[in-house]
Design a protein around this motif. Sequence first.
Motif, PDB file in Angstrom:
ATOM      1  N   GLY A 166     -13.404  29.798  25.128  1.00 13.23           N
ATOM      2  CA  GLY A 166     -14.543  29.242  24.429  1.00 13.23           C
ATOM      3  C   GLY A 166     -13.996  27.962  24.022  1.00 13.23           C
ATOM      4  O   GLY A 166     -13.176  28.642  23.038  1.00 13.23           O
ATOM      5  N   THR A 167     -14.801  27.087  24.274  1.00 11.88           N
ATOM      6  CA  THR A 167     -14.241  25.776  22.968  1.00 11.88           C
ATOM      7  C   THR A 167     -15.482  25.420  21.730  1.00 11.88           C
ATOM      8  O   THR A 167     -16.503  25.192  22.165  1.00 11.88           O
ATOM      9  CB  THR A 167     -13.872  24.830  23.967  1.00 11.88           C
ATOM     10  N   ASP A 185      -9.470  31.695  37.087  1.00 13.62           N
ATOM     11  CA  ASP A 185     -10.160  32.542  36.752  1.00 13.62           C
ATOM     12  C   ASP A 185     -10.862  33.106  35.793  1.00 13.62           C
ATOM     13  O   ASP A 185     -10.766  34.684  35.670  1.00 13.62           O
ATOM     14  CB  ASP A 185      -9.821  33.695  38.118  1.00 13.62           C
ATOM     15  N   CYS A 186     -10.907  32.764  34.805  1.00 11.05           N
ATOM     16  CA  CYS A 186     -11.209  33.412  33.594  1.00 11.05           C
ATOM     17  C   CYS A 186     -13.194  34.055  33.801  1.00 11.05           C
ATOM     18  O   CYS A 186     -13.408  33.752  34.346  1.00 11.05           O
ATOM     19  CB  CYS A 186     -11.113  32.627  32.407  1.00 11.05           C
ATOM     20  N   LYS A 187     -12.979  35.026  33.221  1.00 13.59           N
ATOM     21  CA  LYS A 187     -14.119  36.332  33.414  1.00 13.59           C
ATOM     22  C   LYS A 187     -15.780  35.046  32.941  1.00 13.59           C
ATOM     23  O   LYS A 187     -16.624  34.899  33.830  1.00 13.59           O
ATOM     24  CB  LYS A 187     -13.821  37.109  32.287  1.00 13.59           C
ATOM     25  N   GLU A 188     -15.323  34.124  31.930  1.00 12.88           N
ATOM     26  CA  GLU A 188     -15.901  32.871  31.481  1.00 12.88           C
ATOM     27  C   GLU A 188     -15.601  31.792  30.347  1.00 12.88           C
ATOM     28  O   GLU A 188     -15.342  32.225  30.170  1.00 12.88           O
ATOM     29  CB  GLU A 188     -17.331  33.797  30.752  1.00 12.88           C
ATOM     30  N   LEU A 189     -16.079  30.796  30.917  1.00 13.92           N
ATOM     31  CA  LEU A 189     -15.648  30.147  29.835  1.00 13.92           C
ATOM     32  C   LEU A 189     -17.266  29.504  29.196  1.00 13.92           C
ATOM     33  O   LEU A 189     -18.135  28.940  30.123  1.00 13.92           O
ATOM     34  CB  LEU A 189     -15.580  28.637  30.773  1.00 13.92           C
ATOM     35  N   LEU A 190     -17.292  29.468  28.234  1.00 12.78           N
ATOM     36  CA  LEU A 190     -17.806  28.870  27.054  1.00 12.78           C
ATOM     37  C   LEU A 190     -17.863  27.686  26.112  1.00 12.78           C
ATOM     38  O   LEU A 190     -16.567  27.416  26.270  1.00 12.78           O
ATOM     39  CB  LEU A 190     -18.267  30.554  26.592  1.00 12.78           C
ATOM     40  N   TYR A 191     -19.183  27.543  25.749  1.00 12.49           N
ATOM     41  CA  TYR A 191     -18.709  26.175  24.660  1.00 12.49           C
ATOM     42  C   TYR A 191     -19.688  26.048  23.402  1.00 12.49           C
ATOM     43  O   TYR A 191     -21.050  26.950  23.666  1.00 12.49           O
ATOM     44  CB  TYR A 191     -18.495  24.470  24.821  1.00 12.49           C
ATOM     45  N   TYR A 192     -19.033  26.100  22.358  1.00 12.99           N
ATOM     46  CA  TYR A 192     -20.266  25.978  20.947  1.00 12.99           C
ATOM     47  C   TYR A 192     -20.305  24.321  21.003  1.00 12.99           C
ATOM     48  O   TYR A 192     -19.286  23.778  20.524  1.00 12.99           O
ATOM     49  CB  TYR A 192     -20.067  26.390  20.057  1.00 12.99           C
ATOM     50  N   ALA A 207     -20.089  26.216  33.467  1.00 16.64           N
ATOM     51  CA  ALA A 207     -19.870  26.508  30.973  1.00 16.64           C
ATOM     52  C   ALA A 207     -20.832  26.730  30.664  1.00 16.64           C
ATOM     53  O   ALA A 207     -21.651  25.967  31.088  1.00 16.64           O
ATOM     54  CB  ALA A 207     -19.066  25.169  30.715  1.00 16.64           C
ATOM     55  N   ARG A 208     -21.131  27.720  30.329  1.00 19.83           N
ATOM     56  CA  ARG A 208     -22.079  28.271  29.542  1.00 19.83           C
ATOM     57  C   ARG A 208     -21.834  27.953  27.830  1.00 19.83           C
ATOM     58  O   ARG A 208     -21.653  27.988  27.295  1.00 19.83           O
ATOM     59  CB  ARG A 208     -22.066  29.998  29.631  1.00 19.83           C
TER      60      ARG A 208
END
Length: 358
Positions: A166-167, A185-192, A207-208
């Motif tokens: 996550g970034t 192939d990361c499980k998920e890419l997140l951002y805040y 990205a979520r």
Amino acid sequence: MKVLAILYKGGDAAKEEPRLLGTVENKLNLREYLESQGHEYIVSDSKEGPDSDFQKHIVDAEILITTPFHPGYLTADLFEKAKNLKLCVTAGVGSDHIDLNAAVKKGVQVLEVSGSNVVSVAEHVVMSILLLVRNFVPAHEMIERGDWQVSDIARNAFDLEGKVVGTIGAGRIGYRVLQRLVPFDCKELLYYDYAPLPEAAARAINARRVQDLEDFVSQCDVVTVNCPLHEGTRGLVNADLLKHFKKGAWLVNTARGAICDKDAVAEALKSGQLSGYSGDVWNVQPAPKDHVWRTAKNPLGGGNGMVPHYSGTTLDAQARYAGGTRSIIENYLTNKPQDAGNIIVGLGKYETKAYGQR
Ligand code: NAI
């Protein structure tokens, strides 16, 4: 007109390598141009204290050029002394070393060469994530020492595949980091980020967005910090927030040192709450010799990927930010409009939302 540039000394390297443009020796390639226009161009690395060249010349300079790599700290007090100052140009990206609120008050414009080194930093972030997750630094040090004990390294080495990354901040750099991680192939890419990504951009990299910071860090195996330093981000990653990180998470900060609490990060690394900390930015630059981040380690003696502030100052980046600095100054001298994306503070107001929601 006086133009003052505060740059770092390049020494022999700058004499041997003329592409080291951001140095006192090579002067961002601006000397000939400015002097041919009849301007005085003062370049120095002396930036601390009342006797420094910075404080001596800021009194009557009209344009100040600084870099984040060797920041001349333009405080509200110094703004009071800078009677002629009209324009501050950051040769690079990140103008937190300028008191931006004072610039607004004083009607001094602040411009950056936006985008000039964002790929340089994004590549460094990806490298730093990999070197922490794969336990690279202790493995290399073992080889230099003449040792060979694979299990001592492998006991703390993982794949990036399947991890959640996550970034904090999904602007030019944060977005490019996530983009570059897609093939891993990361499980998920997140951002805040208080600014949501355009829908198509988020969809393109899957990205979520997570809107609560504690919730965000609690979901990440790797956190990378890519927001500017401002009132809302100073000390953002502190002892309280670190408690919400997954046990053994990795943290990469190439944004600004002061976004992370120095002692809280060192303590989290020591206790194993963090498995690794990596980055190139420090709360004071140059970092003092005894700065705790130089030597902080996790309980297994690794997890430190710190380097001096250079991710955004590759030779490719220096060519771009030197060229961009010249364009900004040319626009100023010829009364041409500036590229809107470069303006942090315009005449009497913030032109960007990236330095806090204003
Ligand atoms: P940008 O302006 O494109 O993106 C910054 C993003 O951070 C924006 O989306 C903004 O909404 C977000 N943001 C601001 N405050 C936030 C907060 N409180 N919480 C979450 N998100 C927040 O800037 P860019 O080009 O991506 O650069 C980011 C920073 O990286 C720079 O300001 C600079 O400090 C640092 N940097 C470091 C370099 C190096 O050599 N280590 C070189 C270039 C930049």
